[in-house]
Design an enzyme around this catalytic site. Structure first.
Site, PDB file in Angstrom:
ATOM      1  N   GLN A   1     -40.783  -5.578   7.867  1.00 31.48           N
ATOM      2  CA  GLN A   1     -39.968  -6.200   8.916  1.00 31.48           C
ATOM      3  C   GLN A   1     -38.695  -6.863   8.379  1.00 31.48           C
ATOM      4  OE1 GLN A   1     -42.562  -8.595  11.359  1.00 31.48           O
ATOM      5  NE2 GLN A   1     -43.255  -6.808  12.493  1.00 31.48           N
TER       6      GLN A   1
ATOM      7  N   THR B   1      -5.036 -12.866   6.826  1.00 37.45           N
ATOM      8  CA  THR B   1      -6.421 -13.203   6.456  1.00 37.45           C
ATOM      9  C   THR B   1      -7.225 -13.677   7.676  1.00 37.45           C
ATOM     10  OG1 THR B   1      -5.753 -15.467   6.031  1.00 37.45           O
ATOM     11  CG2 THR B   1      -5.666 -13.958   4.149  1.00 37.45           C
TER      12      THR B   1
ATOM     13  N   GLY C   1     -31.556  -2.765  -3.259  1.00 37.96           N
ATOM     14  CA  GLY C   1     -32.116  -3.476  -4.414  1.00 37.96           C
ATOM     15  C   GLY C   1     -31.265  -3.241  -5.661  1.00 37.96           C
TER      16      GLY C   1
ATOM     17  N   THR D   1       0.843  -1.199   0.000  1.00 40.19           N
ATOM     18  CA  THR D   1       0.000   0.000   0.000  1.00 40.19           C
ATOM     19  C   THR D   1       0.877   1.248   0.000  1.00 40.19           C
ATOM     20  OG1 THR D   1      -1.697  -1.199   1.201  1.00 40.19           O
ATOM     21  CG2 THR D   1      -1.831   1.205   1.285  1.00 40.19           C
TER      22      THR D   1
ATOM     23  N   GLU E   1      -1.280  -2.690  13.787  1.00 45.85           N
ATOM     24  CA  GLU E   1      -1.872  -2.568  12.451  1.00 45.85           C
ATOM     25  C   GLU E   1      -3.281  -3.156  12.452  1.00 45.85           C
ATOM     26  OE1 GLU E   1       0.519  -4.231   9.298  1.00 45.85           O
ATOM     27  OE2 GLU E   1      -1.178  -4.431   7.944  1.00 45.85           O
ATOM     28  N   ARG E   2      -3.422  -4.333  13.051  1.00 48.23           N
ATOM     29  CA  ARG E   2      -4.743  -4.996  13.056  1.00 48.23           C
ATOM     30  C   ARG E   2      -5.769  -4.163  13.816  1.00 48.23           C
ATOM     31  NH1 ARG E   2      -1.679 -10.527  13.645  1.00 48.23           N
ATOM     32  NH2 ARG E   2      -1.604 -11.030  11.439  1.00 48.23           N
TER      33      ARG E   2
ATOM     34  N   GLU F   1      -8.482 -16.519   8.103  1.00 46.68           N
ATOM     35  CA  GLU F   1      -8.028 -17.864   8.482  1.00 46.68           C
ATOM     36  C   GLU F   1      -6.811 -17.763   9.416  1.00 46.68           C
ATOM     37  OE1 GLU F   1      -8.768 -16.886   5.421  1.00 46.68           O
ATOM     38  OE2 GLU F   1     -10.418 -18.190   4.819  1.00 46.68           O
TER      39      GLU F   1
HETATM   40  C1  LIG Z   1      -5.127  -4.105  -1.196  1.00 46.74           C
HETATM   41  C2  LIG Z   1      -4.065  -4.819  -0.400  1.00 46.74           C
HETATM   42  C3  LIG Z   1      -3.170  -4.065   0.358  1.00 46.74           C
HETATM   43  C4  LIG Z   1      -2.147  -4.703   1.053  1.00 46.74           C
HETATM   44  N1  LIG Z   1      -1.211  -3.939   1.709  1.00 46.74           N
HETATM   45  C5  LIG Z   1      -0.079  -4.531   2.182  1.00 46.74           C
HETATM   46  C6  LIG Z   1       1.012  -3.738   2.674  1.00 46.74           C
HETATM   47  O1  LIG Z   1       0.934  -2.507   2.737  1.00 46.74           O
HETATM   48  N2  LIG Z   1       2.133  -4.382   3.072  1.00 46.74           N
HETATM   49  C7  LIG Z   1       2.258  -5.735   3.024  1.00 46.74           C
HETATM   50  O2  LIG Z   1       3.312  -6.243   3.380  1.00 46.74           O
HETATM   51  N3  LIG Z   1       1.239  -6.514   2.570  1.00 46.74           N
HETATM   52  C8  LIG Z   1       0.086  -5.949   2.142  1.00 46.74           C
HETATM   53  N4  LIG Z   1      -0.949  -6.728   1.659  1.00 46.74           N
HETATM   54  C9  LIG Z   1      -0.781  -8.178   1.590  1.00 46.74           C
HETATM   55  C10 LIG Z   1      -1.679  -8.974   2.550  1.00 46.74           C
HETATM   56  O3  LIG Z   1      -1.230  -8.838   3.860  1.00 46.74           O
HETATM   57  C11 LIG Z   1      -1.654 -10.429   2.028  1.00 46.74           C
HETATM   58  O4  LIG Z   1      -2.391 -10.438   0.814  1.00 46.74           O
HETATM   59  C12 LIG Z   1      -2.230 -11.409   3.029  1.00 46.74           C
HETATM   60  O5  LIG Z   1      -1.398 -11.530   4.144  1.00 46.74           O
HETATM   61  C13 LIG Z   1      -2.465 -12.796   2.407  1.00 46.74           C
HETATM   62  O6  LIG Z   1      -1.352 -13.254   1.713  1.00 46.74           O
HETATM   63  P1  LIG Z   1      -1.549 -13.819   0.215  1.00 46.74           P
HETATM   64  O7  LIG Z   1      -2.277 -12.792  -0.559  1.00 46.74           O
HETATM   65  O8  LIG Z   1      -0.225 -14.253  -0.304  1.00 46.74           O
HETATM   66  O9  LIG Z   1      -2.498 -15.062   0.378  1.00 46.74           O
HETATM   67  P2  LIG Z   1      -2.051 -16.582   0.704  1.00 46.74           P
HETATM   68  O10 LIG Z   1      -1.152 -16.611   1.871  1.00 46.74           O
HETATM   69  O11 LIG Z   1      -1.580 -17.211  -0.550  1.00 46.74           O
HETATM   70  O12 LIG Z   1      -3.442 -17.232   1.128  1.00 46.74           O
HETATM   71  C14 LIG Z   1      -4.390 -17.708   0.182  1.00 46.74           C
HETATM   72  C15 LIG Z   1      -5.534 -18.351   0.971  1.00 46.74           C
HETATM   73  O13 LIG Z   1      -5.034 -19.474   1.729  1.00 46.74           O
HETATM   74  C16 LIG Z   1      -5.353 -19.297   3.105  1.00 46.74           C
HETATM   75  N5  LIG Z   1      -4.295 -19.844   3.949  1.00 46.74           N
HETATM   76  C17 LIG Z   1      -2.955 -19.631   3.848  1.00 46.74           C
HETATM   77  N6  LIG Z   1      -2.310 -20.294   4.816  1.00 46.74           N
HETATM   78  C18 LIG Z   1      -3.249 -20.920   5.567  1.00 46.74           C
HETATM   79  C19 LIG Z   1      -3.210 -21.746   6.734  1.00 46.74           C
HETATM   80  N7  LIG Z   1      -2.061 -22.057   7.348  1.00 46.74           N
HETATM   81  N8  LIG Z   1      -4.389 -22.211   7.213  1.00 46.74           N
HETATM   82  C20 LIG Z   1      -5.565 -21.908   6.617  1.00 46.74           C
HETATM   83  N9  LIG Z   1      -5.662 -21.120   5.523  1.00 46.74           N
HETATM   84  C21 LIG Z   1      -4.517 -20.628   5.008  1.00 46.74           C
HETATM   85  C22 LIG Z   1      -5.480 -17.781   3.288  1.00 46.74           C
HETATM   86  O14 LIG Z   1      -6.234 -17.463   4.434  1.00 46.74           O
HETATM   87  C23 LIG Z   1      -6.153 -17.398   1.991  1.00 46.74           C
HETATM   88  O15 LIG Z   1      -7.539 -17.630   2.090  1.00 46.74           O
HETATM   89  C24 LIG Z   1      -2.035  -6.115   1.018  1.00 46.74           C
HETATM   90  C25 LIG Z   1      -2.973  -6.868   0.298  1.00 46.74           C
HETATM   91  C26 LIG Z   1      -3.963  -6.245  -0.421  1.00 46.74           C
HETATM   92  C27 LIG Z   1      -4.906  -7.077  -1.239  1.00 46.74           C
END
Ligand SMILES: Cc1cc2nc3c(=O)[nH]c(=O)nc-3n(C[C@H](O)[C@H](O)[C@H](O)COP(=O)(O)OP(=O)(O)OC[C@H]3O[C@@H](n4cnc5c(N)ncnc54)[C@H](O)[C@@H]3O)c2cc1C
Length: 386
Positions: free
Chosen positions: A278, A372, A346, A158, A241-242, A374
């Protein structure tokens, strides 16, 4: 227990929301359509002293806590989740981590510019093959005299396409795995650095980049903390951050709830406002409960970290669990609320004419960025079972 904001916090909330409505709101349709970062954003937020909310006053910041950072995040996100995320990445992911972990020289070098908004900050953890499994990062920083030579790549960063300061992690001792990771800060762009903008379906206007490092030189004095001590900085930083991103999700959710409530009063079908049915009332009530629950979990987490003398999180800390719980709940509730919002609108909810669809597109990101859903569940369970 006192659940109310104090007078200063209420003033902050009011000021940020008013500014966002006046300055940001009129731009958002175009920002979203063109995916264009409003280039004077940080200049404007600088006028309100928002760029260094948690930065010490001696470095030009406001010297406030994470609770105030959450108030700013929520109220920016009520108008624009994208710009709220951009602001959060600049302050919490970059500047705040420098403040907490760097030596005085680095703080003096970077914090005043970041706090004023003259410099835009970003943080690089994620790599193309190391997302959830961040410790598997492959970027390397090899010491050569008074520089580190950095090679590798980062993705989804970002602010990188418009950024000036990048805090990032690389392996300084790959043999040691996670214990060989260090934090470094560099000016960008520099020789050996390349950034390509990533196209996204949401969070448009918050620029995201993929980065390539090819023999990029970083002075050894730009090491943040100690060599091979990066993991602690990374995991602790993810906690704050979170928490602040939970507040961003709150803002997105609040926007959807407020827009939906207004629409339910205005839109008539069968000769009555749809809010008199409702089925619609139940959706509104569920939105309110989701928002309130997420709100108190988020501000509790912010209060909790503000109350800690040493604000270090990561594995084995209560903070790790609380922060993961706040963002897990807030982000999933946010998507639910935005989906219900589109349903209340809608067909108009599905058209680009009304902003409710933008909030839905943006909302999904809160379940992905900063680990994520997960991964957040894994963290919470790990701490429960410890
Ligand atoms: C718009 C945007 C902004 C971002 N900004 C930043 C930033 O500023 N700096 C930075 O460093 N990163 C940034 N990120 C990255 C973000 O933190 C990662 O996308 C995120 O941590 C997931 O990693 P990945 O995309 O490689 O998914 P993956 O790790 O490939 O995961 C894919 C899927 O598998 C699941 N998964 C993976 N491992 C496991 C496990 N052990 N058990 C169960 N499920 C699992 C995940 O939950 C997910 O559903 C950004 C991402 C986006 C989309």
């Amino acid at each position: 227990m006192d659940f109310t904001f104090n007078d200063e916090q209420k003033m902050l909330e009011d000021m940020v929301y008013r500014w966002a409505c006046d300055w940001l709101e009129p731009k958002m349709e175009e920002v979203d359509e063109k995916d264009e970062f409003p280039e004077d954003f940080f200049k404007e937020t600088g006028k309100l002293d928002l760029n260094g909310v948690t930065i010490d006053e001696e470095y030009g910041g406001a010297g406030l806590g994470y609770t105030e950072a959450c108030i700013v995040a929520e109220n920016l996100a009520r108008v624009s989740s994208a710009l709220s995320m951009t602001w959060g990445a600049h302050l919490i992911l970059c500047a705040d981590n420098i403040q907490r972990n760097a030596n005085k020289e680095l703080k003096e070098k970077y914090l005043p510019g970041l706090a004023s908004g003259e410099l835009i900050g970003c943080l690089g953890i994620t790599e193309p093959d190391a997302g959830s499994d961040a410790m598997a990062m492959r970027a390397t920083a090899v010491k050569d005299g008074d520089h580190y030579i950095v090679n590798g790549s980062k993705t989804f960063i970002t602010n990188a396409p418009v950024g000036h300061v990048l805090l990032f992690y690389a392996k300084t001792d790959p043999e040691k795995g996670p214990k060989g990771i260090s934090a470094l800060v560099t000016d960008i762009p520099v020789e050996g650095y390349q950034c390509n903008k990533i196209k996204k379906f949401g969070m448009r206007g918050s620029p995201t980049g993929e980065l390539f490092f090819s023999d990029m030189k970083v002075p050894t004095e730009n090491l943040v903390g100690v060599e091979n001590g990066g993991v602690k900085i990374l995991t602790s930083g993810l906690c704050t951050e979170r928490i602040v991103l939970s507040a961003c999700a709150l803002g997105t959710m609040r926007a959807a709830m407020e827009l939906s409530t207004k629409y339910a009063k205005e839109r008539t079908q069968f000769g009555k406002p749809i809010g008199s049915f409702q089925a619609i009332q139940q959706k509104l009530a569920d939105m309110y409960v989701s928002y309130q629950t997420a709100k108190w979990l988020t501000y509790y987490a912010a209060w909790y970290v503000d109350s800690l003398e040493e604000k270090s999180g990561g594995k084995g800390t209560e903070l790790d669990k609380i922060a993961a719980a706040a963002i897990l709940y807030a982000s999933e509730a946010c998507t639910r609320v935005c989906l219900d919002g589109v349903q209340i609108f809608g067909g108009y909810g599905y058209s680009l004419e009304y902003p409710i669809q933008r909030h839905l597109r943006d909302a999904k990101l809160w379940e992905i960025g900063a680990g994520t859903s997960e991964i957040r569940r894994l963290i919470i369970a790990r701490e429960m079972l410890r």
